[in-house]
Scaffold this motif. Sequence first.
Motif, mmCIF file in Angstrom:
data_model
loop_
_atom_site.group_PDB
_atom_site.id
_atom_site.type_symbol
_atom_site.label_atom_id
_atom_site.label_comp_id
_atom_site.label_asym_id
_atom_site.label_seq_id
_atom_site.Cartn_x
_atom_site.Cartn_y
_atom_site.Cartn_z
ATOM 1 N N ASP A 1 -121.494 -8.809 -21.816
ATOM 2 C CA ASP A 1 -120.312 -9.479 -21.274
ATOM 3 C C ASP A 1 -120.641 -10.920 -20.913
ATOM 4 N N ASP B 1 -119.435 -12.593 -18.337
ATOM 5 C CA ASP B 1 -119.175 -12.961 -16.936
ATOM 6 C C ASP B 1 -120.365 -12.697 -16.025
ATOM 7 N N GLN C 1 -121.861 -10.022 -15.395
ATOM 8 C CA GLN C 1 -121.930 -8.708 -14.739
ATOM 9 C C GLN C 1 -123.095 -7.897 -15.303
ATOM 10 N N ARG D 1 -124.857 -3.178 -11.678
ATOM 11 C CA ARG D 1 -123.899 -4.140 -12.212
ATOM 12 C C ARG D 1 -123.492 -5.121 -11.122
ATOM 13 N N ARG E 1 -118.635 -10.038 -10.886
ATOM 14 C CA ARG E 1 -118.315 -11.125 -11.801
ATOM 15 C C ARG E 1 -118.747 -12.454 -11.165
HETATM 16 MG MG MG Z 1 -116.580 -8.142 -16.172
#
Ligand code: MG
Length: 318
Positions: free
Chosen positions: A106, A108, A110, A209, A212
Amino acid sequence: MPASQTSPPSPTTHLISVVLPCYNEEAVLARTHDRIARALHPVEGVRYEVIYVDDGSTDATWNLIRTFTRESPMVRAVRFSRNFGHQAACLGGLREARGDAVVVIDADLQDPPEIIPEMVARWRRGWHVVSARRTARHGETAFKNLSAFAFYRLLGRISDHPVAFDTGDFRLLDREVVDLLTGLADRELFLRGAVGWAGFPETTIEYQRDPRAAGESKYTLPKMLALSRSAFLTSGSVLPLRLPLWTGTASLAASLVTVLTRRGRAGALPLALFGLESLAVAALGEYLHAVLRQVQGRPAYVISERMRSTIPGAVLAS
Ligand code: MG
Ligand code: UDP
């Protein structure tokens, strides 16, 4: 020059492609690019290319990506004509990738890019798929946490193929797997499910995780529902199509019991009719499933390894 003095052949260098699907990520992309570049320092025998897939962004995302391509030779980028969705962006990235292995991550932050070298190390030890499983999700809404938790467990119950819990699309795929996936005819490919269907040797790295890094989630409710549709219906499971088979059979059995036990015989006819109707719907479902399989044209099997005898003369020259 005598043979003994020639320099030894340089060890094979592997190219690893890192694919980042991006949709309106102007708030975070400069930071992402920086962290990716620092995390992917070349090590002995490994080179990286970074592929940005702009999934029809309407903000400054593409401009940022263009500056990255100007500044760094390791960067390539494609831009979709409009927003086609995260899964399509991942697939587009897999098709663009030239690497011996491809990592999807991803944009962002994360998913921490710092674990990519560990993924690569495991791949070099022979794993075809290296997945990253989230042991915790920080900074998510209660709805996101609950829906994600339920999504994998429910899918795991009804899916026709193995489902890795709490594992999104942050994973490394060997070239062989990439070629297989990009060759599938599924119009709406559910990547995680297709990896499970393909069944290659898989190992998992666990990670926490992060929230963001900036901006808002781009996975709106309609996008989550579209993902669930392909996960549960068209890609993952035939169970919903089989539901009328069970209700139909149960109704017919109940009507039979009603007749045999001579209790409430008046209700037997509607029960039997409902049962037959459900079975007719179930038959339609089976045809539909057969058509779906035919249209998707997935191979009947996937070969992951080949061996042949090393005994001299055992294999006839072809
Ligand atoms: Mg995300
Ligand atoms: N994304 C995309 N197309 C979309 C929606 C999302 O390419 O239509 C990208 C997004 O830019 C990000 C990744 O997919 O890199 C995951 O999206 P997001 O972080 O918004 O989802 P969440 O983490 O909230 O589930």
